[in-house]
Design a protein around this motif. Structure first.
Motif, PDB file in Angstrom:
ATOM      1  N   ASP A 121       0.692  -0.962  -0.076  1.00  0.00           N
ATOM      2  CA  ASP A 121      -0.152  -0.001  -0.053  1.00  0.00           C
ATOM      3  C   ASP A 121       0.936   1.303   0.019  1.00  0.00           C
ATOM      4  O   ASP A 121       1.759   1.277   0.906  1.00  0.00           O
ATOM      5  CB  ASP A 121      -0.842   0.124   1.064  1.00  0.00           C
ATOM      6  CG  ASP A 121      -2.118  -0.819   1.196  1.00  0.00           C
ATOM      7  OD1 ASP A 121      -2.214  -1.434   0.114  1.00  0.00           O
ATOM      8  OD2 ASP A 121      -2.561  -1.226   1.988  1.00  0.00           O
ATOM      9  N   ILE A 122       0.565   2.113  -1.037  1.00  0.00           N
ATOM     10  CA  ILE A 122       1.408   3.330  -0.788  1.00  0.00           C
ATOM     11  C   ILE A 122       0.447   4.523  -0.761  1.00  0.00           C
ATOM     12  O   ILE A 122       0.835   5.723  -0.390  1.00  0.00           O
ATOM     13  CB  ILE A 122       2.094   3.473  -2.362  1.00  0.00           C
ATOM     14  CG1 ILE A 122       1.196   3.523  -3.746  1.00  0.00           C
ATOM     15  CG2 ILE A 122       3.256   2.361  -2.344  1.00  0.00           C
ATOM     16  CD1 ILE A 122       2.211   3.905  -4.857  1.00  0.00           C
ATOM     17  N   GLU A 123      -1.024   4.542  -0.989  1.00  0.00           N
ATOM     18  CA  GLU A 123      -1.644   5.718  -1.064  1.00  0.00           C
ATOM     19  C   GLU A 123      -1.660   6.497   0.252  1.00  0.00           C
ATOM     20  O   GLU A 123      -1.531   7.883   0.016  1.00  0.00           O
ATOM     21  CB  GLU A 123      -3.040   5.316  -1.416  1.00  0.00           C
ATOM     22  CG  GLU A 123      -3.351   5.700  -3.044  1.00  0.00           C
ATOM     23  CD  GLU A 123      -4.818   5.844  -2.945  1.00  0.00           C
ATOM     24  OE1 GLU A 123      -5.434   6.791  -3.657  1.00  0.00           O
ATOM     25  OE2 GLU A 123      -5.768   4.615  -2.972  1.00  0.00           O
ATOM     26  N   GLN A 124      -1.590   5.759   1.393  1.00  0.00           N
ATOM     27  CA  GLN A 124      -1.644   6.426   2.783  1.00  0.00           C
ATOM     28  C   GLN A 124      -0.213   7.332   2.683  1.00  0.00           C
ATOM     29  O   GLN A 124      -0.248   8.443   3.171  1.00  0.00           O
ATOM     30  CB  GLN A 124      -1.697   5.587   3.790  1.00  0.00           C
ATOM     31  CG  GLN A 124      -3.112   4.947   3.941  1.00  0.00           C
ATOM     32  CD  GLN A 124      -3.076   3.616   2.783  1.00  0.00           C
ATOM     33  OE1 GLN A 124      -2.514   3.185   2.190  1.00  0.00           O
ATOM     34  NE2 GLN A 124      -4.254   2.917   3.190  1.00  0.00           N
ATOM     35  N   PHE A 125       0.946   6.752   2.428  1.00  0.00           N
ATOM     36  CA  PHE A 125       1.989   7.555   2.290  1.00  0.00           C
ATOM     37  C   PHE A 125       2.042   8.871   1.574  1.00  0.00           C
ATOM     38  O   PHE A 125       2.506   9.843   1.987  1.00  0.00           O
ATOM     39  CB  PHE A 125       3.444   6.396   1.929  1.00  0.00           C
ATOM     40  CG  PHE A 125       3.645   5.605   3.070  1.00  0.00           C
ATOM     41  CD1 PHE A 125       3.988   6.048   4.205  1.00  0.00           C
ATOM     42  CD2 PHE A 125       3.602   4.381   2.658  1.00  0.00           C
ATOM     43  CE1 PHE A 125       4.009   5.029   5.223  1.00  0.00           C
ATOM     44  CE2 PHE A 125       3.862   3.291   3.658  1.00  0.00           C
ATOM     45  CZ  PHE A 125       4.190   3.691   5.083  1.00  0.00           C
ATOM     46  N   ILE A 126       1.574   8.506   0.340  1.00  0.00           N
ATOM     47  CA  ILE A 126       1.186   9.825  -0.625  1.00  0.00           C
ATOM     48  C   ILE A 126       0.342  10.791  -0.032  1.00  0.00           C
ATOM     49  O   ILE A 126       0.855  12.121  -0.052  1.00  0.00           O
ATOM     50  CB  ILE A 126       0.669   9.342  -1.797  1.00  0.00           C
ATOM     51  CG1 ILE A 126       1.504   8.228  -2.674  1.00  0.00           C
ATOM     52  CG2 ILE A 126       0.211  10.527  -2.716  1.00  0.00           C
ATOM     53  CD1 ILE A 126       0.792   7.538  -3.905  1.00  0.00           C
ATOM     54  N   TYR A 127      -0.524  10.449   0.643  1.00  0.00           N
ATOM     55  CA  TYR A 127      -1.545  11.625   1.307  1.00  0.00           C
ATOM     56  C   TYR A 127      -0.994  12.107   2.223  1.00  0.00           C
ATOM     57  O   TYR A 127      -1.130  13.296   2.729  1.00  0.00           O
ATOM     58  CB  TYR A 127      -3.082  11.073   1.580  1.00  0.00           C
ATOM     59  CG  TYR A 127      -3.686  10.965   0.301  1.00  0.00           C
ATOM     60  CD1 TYR A 127      -4.211  12.088  -0.368  1.00  0.00           C
ATOM     61  CD2 TYR A 127      -4.264   9.708  -0.257  1.00  0.00           C
ATOM     62  CE1 TYR A 127      -5.027  11.976  -1.705  1.00  0.00           C
ATOM     63  CE2 TYR A 127      -4.814   9.458  -1.433  1.00  0.00           C
ATOM     64  CZ  TYR A 127      -5.173  10.716  -2.135  1.00  0.00           C
ATOM     65  OH  TYR A 127      -6.103  10.798  -3.281  1.00  0.00           O
ATOM     66  N   ILE A 128      -0.229  11.449   3.250  1.00  0.00           N
ATOM     67  CA  ILE A 128       0.427  11.859   4.426  1.00  0.00           C
ATOM     68  C   ILE A 128       1.706  13.175   3.870  1.00  0.00           C
ATOM     69  O   ILE A 128       1.764  14.098   4.186  1.00  0.00           O
ATOM     70  CB  ILE A 128       1.164  11.029   5.283  1.00  0.00           C
ATOM     71  CG1 ILE A 128      -0.048   9.906   5.987  1.00  0.00           C
ATOM     72  CG2 ILE A 128       2.098  11.444   6.479  1.00  0.00           C
ATOM     73  CD1 ILE A 128       0.705   8.785   6.537  1.00  0.00           C
ATOM     74  N   GLY A 129       2.265  12.604   2.915  1.00  0.00           N
ATOM     75  CA  GLY A 129       3.201  13.495   2.138  1.00  0.00           C
ATOM     76  C   GLY A 129       2.660  14.707   1.788  1.00  0.00           C
ATOM     77  O   GLY A 129       3.244  15.786   2.205  1.00  0.00           O
TER      78      GLY A 129
END
Length: 564
Positions: A121-129
């Motif tokens: 999963d990467i979306e959560q890291f994208i949105y935190i960024g």
């Protein structure tokens, strides 16, 4: 049984496809800055699928982009209670914590968002960024850290690369930003915002022709992508200010492109506000007033509309309306005050305090109103130092009317920012204004504090540019006005002597100028008087130099006789 099972799978697949399409449509609307359209899509989707928290999260994010914090929080809290994808909403709440300066609470929420995610999963890291990037109190290093986690998992994900580009750009790392934007567009040629951002890098580098070409390339790919026209507008605005010969042409193009941008968005309050900000930059106050009145029809509560009405009212010749609007705006607890708000308030008060002059008579200034205005100018510069650049012409207007006391009050504020582009010029006129305001007064009546300020102002000029001869002679004249003390007399003599050295060093052409001859005589005469009691040789040398310039001057001849 198999038919029932097949139908169930088909319905689930259809539902997922519809959900994915709605998400994609909303994202495209957000990228195109069609925020009302995006909200409509997401509200309808969340109403149909109240168990899907990601829809609530995306909706809350749009509200944040429109500075509607209460609506955003409501949406995130609904999303947290959803059965699916609830974790995304902790990211939204975390961004709001960042906005409020609560970094610890923000990190707790971000940790909640990634607590149970899968390895890929990467979306959560994208949105935190993005949260760290887009917060009112951003932390670009932490944004890059989180986005790098996403990139490690999927190096070619276009959304990760685009978000990394934004973080690097805002962190002033243009090379990494360029690489990230280029790679994002290579990974997904439909991601035109990445190509727009490549143009933005050129615009920021002042390569305006190349930036225009880049944005034209975006328009060729997608003629309906509004942000490309906004960037064209902003490029032409900067280009106009750097090419004075084409100022009118490029300003007209700038405004035209912004209208095109507005036509391709949704004329929402948020987009109108951005348009209003752009009109302020272009100093199109007639259009600003019209836009502000249109916004008032949409929302009579938003305090920012009062700012636009205040600015435009002042520039359009109605300072009373400007004061009323800005006073109401500044007093509202929800208003986010900037320096320019106090600048316009101060200018409006000063304008009202100064009635038009009748004939050659000086206008009678309303002292209390004027000084209240100056105090607001000071607040403006305290909040935003570059506001000092705006005061030069205002001070000069009062100086030219020989309203020296009031000119000095404005120049004092202007010189409070040593990094102002007009700093030396403003110091010069601050010294001038205080000098002329006291030059006709009797010795007992001079304002010693004002003269001290004048002395310091001329000192600032001579320290920065020692060859500024006028600053030396006026500093000497200022010290001559002081009640006589050893210190003031010594500084007077020192400044007169510096004046003579500077003019002499500039050569015969400078020495031959009539104005300089007169000032040299003044300097030598006063130096001779100063040294007459303690150094006759030096005094006689100075008076001899004065007589060489004008042998017929009776005062010089008499002083020479006295010194023998």
């Amino acid at each position: 049984m198999n038919k029932v099972k097949f139908l169930s799978i088909a319905l689930v697949a259809f539902g997922f496809t519809t959900y994915a399409q709605e998400i994609e449509l909303a994202k495209k609307a957000i990228d195109a800055e069609k925020f009302e359209n995006a909200k409509a899509i997401l509200r309808a989707a969340f109403k149909a699928k109240p168990d899907n928290g990601k829809l609530a999260f995306l909706l809350g994010n749009v509200y944040l982009k429109q500075n509607q914090a209460d609506s955003a929080k409501f949406s995130f809290l609904r999303g947290v209670a959803a059965k699916e994808n609830a974790n995304f909403n902790y990211i939204g709440l975390g961004q709001m914590d960042l906005d409020n300066g609560n970094v610890q609470a923000a990190q707790f929420n971000f940790d909640q968002a990634v607590k149970d995610i899968k390895k890929k999963d990467i979306e959560q890291f994208i949105y935190i960024g993005k949260a760290f990037t887009q917060s009112e109190k951003p932390d670009y290093k932490k944004a890059i850290l989180n986005l790098t986690k996403a990139k490690t998992i999927n190096p070619n994900d276009p959304q990760t690369l685009l978000a990394l580009g934004d973080a690097y750009y805002l962190d002033k790392n243009q090379n990494e930003a360029y690489a990230a934007y280029r790679n994002a567009f290579d990974a997904d040629p439909t991601l035109v915002r990445a190509k727009v951002q490549l143009g933005v890098l050129l615009k920021e580098a002042k390569a305006y022709a190349e930036a225009k070409e880049a944005f034209d390339g975006v328009v060729a790919i997608n003629p309906n992508f509004g942000p490309a026209y906004r960037e064209l507008a902003e490029t032409y605005n900067r280009w106009a200010n750097s090419d004075k010969d084409k100022y009118k042409e490029y300003t007209a193009k700038s405004l035209g492109y912004y209208e095109k941008y507005m036509s391709l968005t949704d004329y929402s309050l948020a987009s109108r506000m951005r348009h209003a900000d752009f009109l302020i930059i272009n100093k199109d106050y007639k259009a600003l007033e019209k836009e502000a009145l249109e916004m008032k029809k949409l929302d009579n509560v938003n305090p920012k509309i009062l700012r636009y009405l205040g600015y435009s009212s002042y520039e359009n010749g109605n300072p009373e309306a400007a004061i009323a609007a800005l006073k109401e705006f500044i007093e509202k607890p929800t208003s986010k005050i900037i320096g320019r708000d106090y600048l316009f308030m101060g200018l409006a008060q000063i304008k009202i305090a100064t009635p038009a002059a009748v004939g050659e008579a000086k206008p009678v200034i309303n002292e209390a109103m004027f000084m209240s205005g100056v105090e607001n100018l000071r607040k403006a510069v305290d909040i935003d130092k570059p506001m000092a650049n705006e005061l030069n012409e205002i001070g000069k207007k009062y100086f030219d009317q020989k309203l020296y006391k009031y000119a000095a009050a404005i120049y004092e504020v202007a010189t409070s920012n040593p990094n102002s582009k007009n700093y030396l010029y403003d110091n010069f006129f601050l010294g001038y204004a205080h000098y002329f305001d006291n030059s006709d007064k009797e010795a007992k009546a001079v304002d010693v504090v004002a003269l001290q300020k004048a002395d310091k102002a001329f000192e600032n000029v001579t320290v920065a540019v020692p060859t500024t001869q006028e600053a030396h002679i006026y500093r000497a004249r200022v010290n001559a006005l002081f009640p006589e003390t050893p210190a003031s007399q010594e500084q007077m003599a020192k400044s007169y002597e510096e004046y003579t050295k500077v003019v002499t060093a500039k050569g015969d052409a400078e020495l031959a100028k009539p104005a300089n001859k007169t000032k040299l005589i003044e300097a030598y005469y006063n130096l001779a008087k100063h040294f007459g009691k303690k150094d006759k040789v030096k005094a006689n040398d100075f008076i001899a130099k004065a007589i060489l310039i004008d042998p017929a001057d009776a005062d010089l001849v008499n002083l020479q006789k006295t010194l023998k």
